[in-house]
Scaffold this active site. Sequence first.
Site, short mmCIF file in Angstrom:
data_model
loop_
_atom_site.label_atom_id
_atom_site.label_comp_id
_atom_site.label_asym_id
_atom_site.label_seq_id
_atom_site.Cartn_x
_atom_site.Cartn_y
_atom_site.Cartn_z
N HIS A 115 -3.30 8.05 2.31
CA HIS A 115 -3.74 6.73 1.81
C HIS A 115 -4.82 6.18 2.75
O HIS A 115 -4.55 5.96 3.94
CB HIS A 115 -2.55 5.76 1.76
CG HIS A 115 -2.97 4.34 1.56
ND1 HIS A 115 -3.69 3.94 0.45
CD2 HIS A 115 -2.79 3.24 2.31
CE1 HIS A 115 -3.93 2.63 0.55
NE2 HIS A 115 -3.40 2.19 1.66
N PHE A 134 -9.92 -4.65 0.07
CA PHE A 134 -9.13 -4.38 -1.13
C PHE A 134 -9.98 -4.39 -2.40
O PHE A 134 -10.87 -5.22 -2.57
CB PHE A 134 -7.98 -5.39 -1.25
CG PHE A 134 -6.98 -5.26 -0.15
CD1 PHE A 134 -6.40 -4.03 0.14
CD2 PHE A 134 -6.61 -6.34 0.62
CE1 PHE A 134 -5.48 -3.88 1.17
CE2 PHE A 134 -5.69 -6.22 1.66
CZ PHE A 134 -5.13 -4.98 1.93
N ASN A 169 -9.77 0.05 -0.69
CA ASN A 169 -8.32 0.22 -0.63
C ASN A 169 -7.70 -0.49 -1.84
O ASN A 169 -7.67 -1.71 -1.91
CB ASN A 169 -7.81 -0.38 0.69
CG ASN A 169 -6.30 -0.29 0.86
OD1 ASN A 169 -5.57 -0.08 -0.11
ND2 ASN A 169 -5.84 -0.49 2.09
N CYS A 228 0.79 -1.23 0.00
CA CYS A 228 0.00 0.00 0.00
C CYS A 228 0.82 1.28 0.00
O CYS A 228 0.26 2.34 -0.22
CB CYS A 228 -0.96 -0.01 1.17
SG CYS A 228 -2.22 -1.24 0.94
C1 LIG Z 1 -13.42 -2.27 8.98
C2 LIG Z 1 -12.57 -2.83 10.11
C3 LIG Z 1 -12.07 -4.23 9.74
C4 LIG Z 1 -13.45 -2.94 11.37
O1 LIG Z 1 -13.85 -1.66 11.83
P1 LIG Z 1 -13.64 -1.27 13.36
O2 LIG Z 1 -14.03 0.14 13.53
O3 LIG Z 1 -12.25 -1.63 13.77
O4 LIG Z 1 -14.77 -2.16 14.06
P2 LIG Z 1 -14.68 -3.29 15.19
O5 LIG Z 1 -13.61 -2.98 16.18
O6 LIG Z 1 -16.07 -3.46 15.69
O7 LIG Z 1 -14.25 -4.59 14.39
C5 LIG Z 1 -15.21 -5.39 13.67
C6 LIG Z 1 -14.66 -6.79 13.62
O8 LIG Z 1 -13.48 -6.81 12.80
C7 LIG Z 1 -12.43 -7.47 13.53
N1 LIG Z 1 -11.15 -6.91 13.08
C8 LIG Z 1 -10.77 -5.62 13.05
N2 LIG Z 1 -9.54 -5.51 12.55
C9 LIG Z 1 -9.12 -6.74 12.26
C10 LIG Z 1 -7.92 -7.28 11.70
N3 LIG Z 1 -6.94 -6.49 11.35
N4 LIG Z 1 -7.85 -8.62 11.55
C11 LIG Z 1 -8.88 -9.42 11.89
N5 LIG Z 1 -10.03 -8.98 12.41
C12 LIG Z 1 -10.16 -7.65 12.59
C13 LIG Z 1 -12.72 -7.15 14.97
O9 LIG Z 1 -12.08 -8.07 15.82
C14 LIG Z 1 -14.24 -7.27 15.00
O10 LIG Z 1 -14.60 -8.64 15.09
P3 LIG Z 1 -15.98 -9.06 15.84
O11 LIG Z 1 -15.80 -8.61 17.26
O12 LIG Z 1 -16.06 -10.53 15.68
O13 LIG Z 1 -17.09 -8.31 15.15
C15 LIG Z 1 -11.40 -1.86 10.39
O14 LIG Z 1 -10.73 -2.27 11.58
C16 LIG Z 1 -10.41 -1.79 9.25
O15 LIG Z 1 -10.68 -1.18 8.21
N6 LIG Z 1 -9.24 -2.38 9.44
C17 LIG Z 1 -8.20 -2.44 8.41
C18 LIG Z 1 -7.08 -1.50 8.71
C19 LIG Z 1 -5.84 -1.96 8.02
O16 LIG Z 1 -5.06 -2.71 8.58
N7 LIG Z 1 -5.62 -1.52 6.81
C20 LIG Z 1 -4.47 -1.90 6.06
C21 LIG Z 1 -3.44 -0.76 6.11
S1 LIG Z 1 -2.01 -1.09 5.21
C22 LIG Z 1 -2.56 -1.23 3.68
O17 LIG Z 1 -3.25 -0.34 3.28
C23 LIG Z 1 -2.26 -2.41 2.87
C24 LIG Z 1 -1.24 -3.25 2.97
C25 LIG Z 1 -1.17 -4.39 2.10
C26 LIG Z 1 -0.66 -5.58 2.54
C27 LIG Z 1 -0.67 -6.68 1.76
C28 LIG Z 1 -1.25 -6.61 0.49
O18 LIG Z 1 -1.33 -7.70 -0.30
C29 LIG Z 1 -1.76 -5.42 0.03
C30 LIG Z 1 -1.73 -4.35 0.84
#
Ligand SMILES: CC(C)(COP(=O)(O)OP(=O)(O)OC[C@H]1O[C@@H](n2cnc3c(N)ncnc32)[C@H](O)[C@@H]1OP(=O)(O)O)[C@@H](O)C(=O)NCCC(=O)NCCSC(=O)/C=C/c1ccc(O)cc1
Length: 377
Positions: free
Chosen positions: A294, A206, A327, A158
């Site tokens: 980003h 993605f 993304n 990214c």
């Molecule tokens: C939309 C999400 C997933 C959730 O929103 P939230 O406000 O955190 O909401 P919650 O805290 O209520 O989370 C909802 C659920 O998602 C889960 N969760 C929350 N992050 C996670 C988590 N990283 N894992 C796995 N469960 C999760 C969380 O545990 C929870 O599970 P559950 O309690 O069962 O509903 C939000 O956290 C989010 O957008 N996270 C992604 C952020 C992120 O790491 N972005 C990547 C940045 S780097 C980049 O851009 C790319 C790098 C890249 C790398 C490799 C490639 O091939 C290409 C690119």
Amino acid sequence: MGMRQHGEGPAAMLAIGTANPTNLLPQDVFADNFFRMTKSDHLTQLKEKMNRICEKTGIEKRHFHLTEDTLGVHPEFLDRDLPSLDARIEMAATAVPKLAQSAATKAIAEWGRPATDITHLVFSTYSAWEAPSADLKLATLLGLPPTVCRTILSLHGCYGGGRALHLAKELAENNRGARVLVACAETTLVCLGSPDGANLVGYALFGDGAGAVIVGAGPFGEGERPLFEMVSATQTTIPRTEHVLGMQATAGGIDFHLAIQVPMLIGQNVERCLLDAFGDDAPCDWNELFWAVHPGGRPILDNIDTVLKLDTGKLAASRHVLREYGNMSGATIVFVLDELRRRRKEEDNGHLLPEWGAMLAFGPGITIETMVLRSPR
Ligand SMILES: CC(C)(COP(=O)(O)OP(=O)(O)OC[C@H]1O[C@@H](n2cnc3c(N)ncnc32)[C@H](O)[C@@H]1OP(=O)(O)O)[C@@H](O)C(=O)NCCC(=O)NCCSC(=O)/C=C/c1ccc(O)cc1
């Protein structure tokens, strides 16, 4: 010798183009479609979780090269236990340069000069896994001269767009008359597979897209108009975070992982990167700047708003791009820059866009690319 070989002043972005595959999927039906296509409807808890995640992404729709028809011909793409890497690489070998071509053609048309005036090409993608690679294919598709100096940046993920722009700045400033085509093209066809607990967030986040920018330093030719000056740039790696974000090739496709701490780690480190990049010119209030960030994910933008105490709307271009496209990894930052200049046009010839700005891109490392931008008056 010496001075005459260098470009004048900081390099600038002279034209921007973007492109997406036509196939698009609204985010509110993504989980249903995805679980049906992967024959995973029986995994009800996982599907509910996917729906919860999709709702919180801040995404309304995403574009994909893969269609249900293509997936019908490649059932192995939707089953992680079947080997699919060969077929994915073959498909990407054509799709990635073509997507880049669509974006680059728009950028070259806006620039107004012939493609043969391009001296350097910097191509960034996580979807090229062969040599010669997507950079050569793109050069051929566009009819770039055989003397064009090509560089392919693979697997910066990214922050690939930020890295490519940073490199283009250095190439343009160090080679008088250079005109660098930056192209970033990303497609999830290399990684999309069946759902498991570890990959839901990536599948929900993605999307596919390409961005292209023409970069050059002075003297500028007739009709060449700097959109954003690239004043200075830095790259910072957050120590001991190499395991939180990454991707790797497996027989069943490209695997990625995004640890839950990523948004927090970026939030904790971003201000230090900005202070380093701006030095003595750092503003007392970050709201004095325009922002090209980003949109790695919604909580990343939220954390940046909080730590930098940004007013509502400062990250509007980033949130808009996240909502419309998801993304698109390294290509996303080009969409944000394009959206910013569109907004500037609507705002009475740059009246409301501050003169100075910051560009931020993040990815595996964790690496943060920071660039100080100036919007010419
Ligand atoms: C939309 C999400 C997933 C959730 O929103 P939230 O406000 O955190 O909401 P919650 O805290 O209520 O989370 C909802 C659920 O998602 C889960 N969760 C929350 N992050 C996670 C988590 N990283 N894992 C796995 N469960 C999760 C969380 O545990 C929870 O599970 P559950 O309690 O069962 O509903 C939000 O956290 C989010 O957008 N996270 C992604 C952020 C992120 O790491 N972005 C990547 C940045 S780097 C980049 O851009 C790319 C790098 C890249 C790398 C490799 C490639 O091939 C290409 C690119």
